[in-house]
Design an enzyme around this catalytic site. Structure first.
Site, PDB file in Angstrom:
ATOM      1  N   GLU A   1       0.373   6.527-135.298  1.00 45.62           N
ATOM      2  CA  GLU A   1       2.045   6.419-135.535  1.00 45.62           C
ATOM      3  C   GLU A   1       2.437   4.841-135.284  1.00 45.62           C
ATOM      4  OE1 GLU A   1       4.742   8.094-135.522  1.00 45.62           O
ATOM      5  OE2 GLU A   1       3.746  10.291-135.645  1.00 45.62           O
ATOM      6  N   SER A   2       1.756   4.237-133.502  1.00 46.21           N
ATOM      7  CA  SER A   2       2.138   2.810-133.491  1.00 46.21           C
ATOM      8  C   SER A   2       0.952   1.872-133.906  1.00 46.21           C
ATOM      9  CB  SER A   2       2.688   2.772-132.147  1.00 46.21           C
ATOM     10  OG  SER A   2       2.405   3.785-131.446  1.00 46.21           O
TER      11      SER A   2
END
EC number: 4.2.2.n1
Length: 518
Positions: A314-315
Site C-alpha cells: 500500500e505505502s
C-alpha cells in the site's frame, strides 16, 4: 514453470493402460504379492522425500509441502497412514526404492529417460527447467564451454548430471564439474551468494523461491528445457500402484484439488524483480523494526507478516504516503472509509493499521462461504483493493467463462477482463481496474514470501552465532543459547483459519534422515 496438469508420461504406457482398463478387477486385497494389497495390509504408505522449500518441511512438528500434501491425500485415498522418511539427498531416495524401504518417492523429482529405465514414474504434475546460477556482482558466464570443476558444483543425484555429460560429449569437451556428496541444491546456492562457490545448477522453481530471500542470486543461462516432475515407485511388473496413482491424480484433477494445490504452493509467480526485492529487504532491516509491534498488535486473525506485506504494498511503510486519488496513510485508506472506521488521522500509523485490519476483516466476512477457507484471504484482498462489488463481478465472469468462481486460481485470471469493455459492459457493477487488483494480490504474496524467508534466515544466523559462542565458551550451554523457537514458515503450517499465505518460502536444508508418521 508450467501450470499443474496431468501429463501421462509413463515409460510402460501400454502396461499402465492395461492396468487402468482392468482397474475394477484388480485383486487389491486377495493377492499377497500385489503392491497395493501389501500397502493396505501393512496399514501405511511409505514415502521417502527430502527437505526443500516446496516438497516437505515442518513447523513445530507439523509437516507441510506440495509433495507432502499430495502424499497425505493419496494415503487417505488408499485408507492407510502415511509414513514419511526424510533423506539428505536424491541418491539416498533411490537407494530407498532399491532396498525396499519405500513405496514411493515424492520429492519434486524430474522425469528423464535414465530414471525410467529402472523406476516407474507416476503422472507428472508440474514442470521445471534446470538453470545455472551465479552471484549478481560476479562474472556471468554466457556458455558452459569453459566451466571447470573448480567453478561448477552440483548436488548428488541431481538429474542435470546426465545433461552435463551429454553436453560434454557432444558440444563442450572442456566442460567439467564436481559433485558435492554432502550438500543439496539449496546449500550450494547459499555457497554461491556467500562467495564460496562460483556456480551451481538448480531447478527454476527452487531458484525462484530462493531469490525472494536472496535477490543477489541470478540466473546465468538455461541448461535444459522444461522437464516434467513426477513421483517414482519400483519397476517390478506390478502395476497396481501405478494404476492407483493415475486414478488418484485424475480424481484430484477433475474435482479441482490439483489446481488449488498449485495455487497454494506455486501461485506466487515467477516474474522476479531484483531491484524491487532488494529494496523491500532493505526496508525490512531499516523500517520494519519500528512498525513490527503495531503489526503484531493488530494482526489478530491474520499473520502479522501478511499484514506487513499488505502495508508495504500500500505505502512502502510510509505513514505519510498520499495518492493522487486521495487515499492516504500506511494502509492508504479513503477519507470515507477512514470516517466509517472512526479514524481521525489517516497519517497516524497505528490508526491506519488498526483501521486497515478492520476493513480487511469486513471484506473477509463478506466472502461467500463456498470459497475454501484457505483461499478466502485472496478474495478479500482483491475486494480491499477494487471494492467488494467488483470482486462479485469477477466471480460472476469466472462462472460465465466456465471457470470455478470459488477458486482463486480461476478468478484471478478473470480480473484483468474487468477493464475490457466487451466484458465489463455486461457486468452488474461495470468497469474496474482488475489488472491492478491482480497485481496487488500477487505482489503481497511475493512480499510475504520474502519477509518470512528473510526473517527466518536472520533467526537461523542468530542461532548459529549463539551455538558458535557456546562452543567458544563451553561453560554456557548450547541448548540454553539456542532454545528459543523461531518461526519455520509458520504462515504455511498454521491452520487455514489464520488466513495465511499459501506460497512456500525458502527453508534451509536439513541434514541426515528422519522418519515421520502421519
Amino acid at each position: 514453470m508450467k501450470k499443474l496438469k496431468i501429463n501421462y508420461l509413463f515409460i510402460g504406457i501400454l502396461a499402465l493402460l492395461l492396468a487402468v482398463a482392468l482397474w475394477p478387477s484388480i485383486p487389491w486385497f486377495g493377492k499377497a504379492d500385489n503392491r497395493i494389497a501389501a500397502i493396505q495390509a501393512r496399514g501405511e504408505l511409505r514415502v521417502s522425500t527430502i527437505h526443500t522449500p516446496l516438497t516437505y518441511n515442518e513447523i513445530n512438528g507439523k509437516p507441510f509441502g506440495l509433495d507432502y500434501e499430495l502424499a497425505k491425500q493419496f494415503a487417505d485415498y488408499l485408507g492407510v497412514k502415511l509414513k514419511v522418511t526424510v533423506r539428505q539427498n536424491i541418491s539416498q531416495l533411490f537407494d530407498d526404492l532399491d532396498n525396499g524401504n519405500a513405496d514411493l518417492l515424492a520429492a519434486g523429482l524430474v522425469y528423464n529417460s535414465e530414471r525410467v529405465k529402472n523406476y516407474q514414474p507416476g503422472p507428472t504434475y508440474y514442470s521445471v527447467s534446470q538453470q545455472l546460477v551465479y552471484k549478481v556482482s560476479q562474472y556471468r558466464p554466457r556458455t558452459l564451454g569453459n566451466l571447470t570443476a573448480e567453478q561448477l558444483t552440483v548436488a548428488p543425484g541431481h538429474v542435470v548430471v546426465n545433461d552435463l555429460q551429454t553436453l560434454k560429449d557432444t558440444k563442450f569437451p572442456e566442460l567439467s564439474w564436481k559433485v558435492d556428496d554432502k550438500k543439496g541444491s539449496a546449500e550450494l546456492m547459499e555457497d554461491v551468494i556467500e562467495g564460496k562457490l562460483d556456480y551451481t545448477i538448480a531447478d527454476s522453481v527452487a531458484i525462484s523461491l530462493f531469490q525472494r530471500v536472496h535477490p543477489e542470486l541470478a540466473v546465468a543461462l538455461d541448461i535444459t528445457d522444461e522437464q516434467p516432475v513426477t513421483w517414482f515407485s519400483p519397476l517390478d511388473g506390478d502395476n497396481t500402484l501405478s494404476a492407483a496413482l493415475l486414478d488418484f491424480f485424475n480424481e484430484m484433477n477433475e474435482d479441482g484439488t490439483l489446481a488449488r494445490i498449485e495455487e497454494k504452493y506455486l501461485g506466487h509467480g515467477d516474474d522476479f524483480d531484483y531491484v524491487d526485492t532488494r529494496t523491500f529487504l532493505r526496508a525490512v532491516d531499516a523500517v520494519l523494526p519500528q512498525l513490527k509491534p503495531l503489526f503484531e498488535k493488530y494482526a489478530e486473525e491474520i499473520d502479522w507478516r501478511l499484514l506487513a506485506a499488505i502495508a508495504y504494498q500500500e505505502s512502502h511503510w510510509d505513514a505519510q504516503a498520499t495518492s493522487p486519488t486521495g487515499v492516504r496513510g500506511m494502509m492508504m485508506l479513503t477519507k470515507n472509509t477512514a470516517q466509517s472506521l472512526g479514524i481521525t488521522d489517516r497519517t497516524d500509523a497505528e490508526q491506519s493499521i488498526s483501521g486497515g485490519v478492520r476493513y480487511l476483516q469486513d471484506m473477509m466476512s463478506k466472502v461467500p462461504e463456498s470459497v475454501p477457507e484457505n483461499e478466502r484471504i485472496w478474495f478479500a484482498l482483491a475486494a480491499y483493493n477494487m471494492g467488494y462489488a467488483h470482486m462479485l463481478d469477477a466471480r460472476a465472469l469466472t462462472a460465465k467463462t466456465k471457470g470455478n468462481p470459488d477458486s482463486w486460481a480461476d478468478v484471478k485470471q478473470c480480473l484483468p477482463l474487468l477493464s475490457q469493455k466487451p466484458y465489463y459492459s455486461k457486468l452488474t457493477y461495470g468497469y474496474a481496474r482488475g489488472h491492478e487488483a491482480y497485481a496487488y494480490v500477487e505482489n503481497i504474496r511475493k512480499y510475504q514470501i520474502s519477509l518470512v524467508g528473510y526473517l527466518q534466515e536472520k533467526e537461523k544466523q542468530a542461532t548459529e552465532a549463539a551455538m558458535q559462542l557456546a562452543q567458544d565458551y563451553p561453560a554456557v550451554s548450547p541448548t540454553e543459547l539456542g532454545k528459543e523457537k523461531f518461526p519455520f514458515l509458520s504462515f504455511l503450517s498454521q491452520s487455514s483459519s489464520n488466513y495465511l499465505t499459501h506460497s512456500p518460502s525458502l527453508l534451509f536444508s536439513r541434514k541426515g534422515s528422519e522418519e515421520k508418521q502421519n
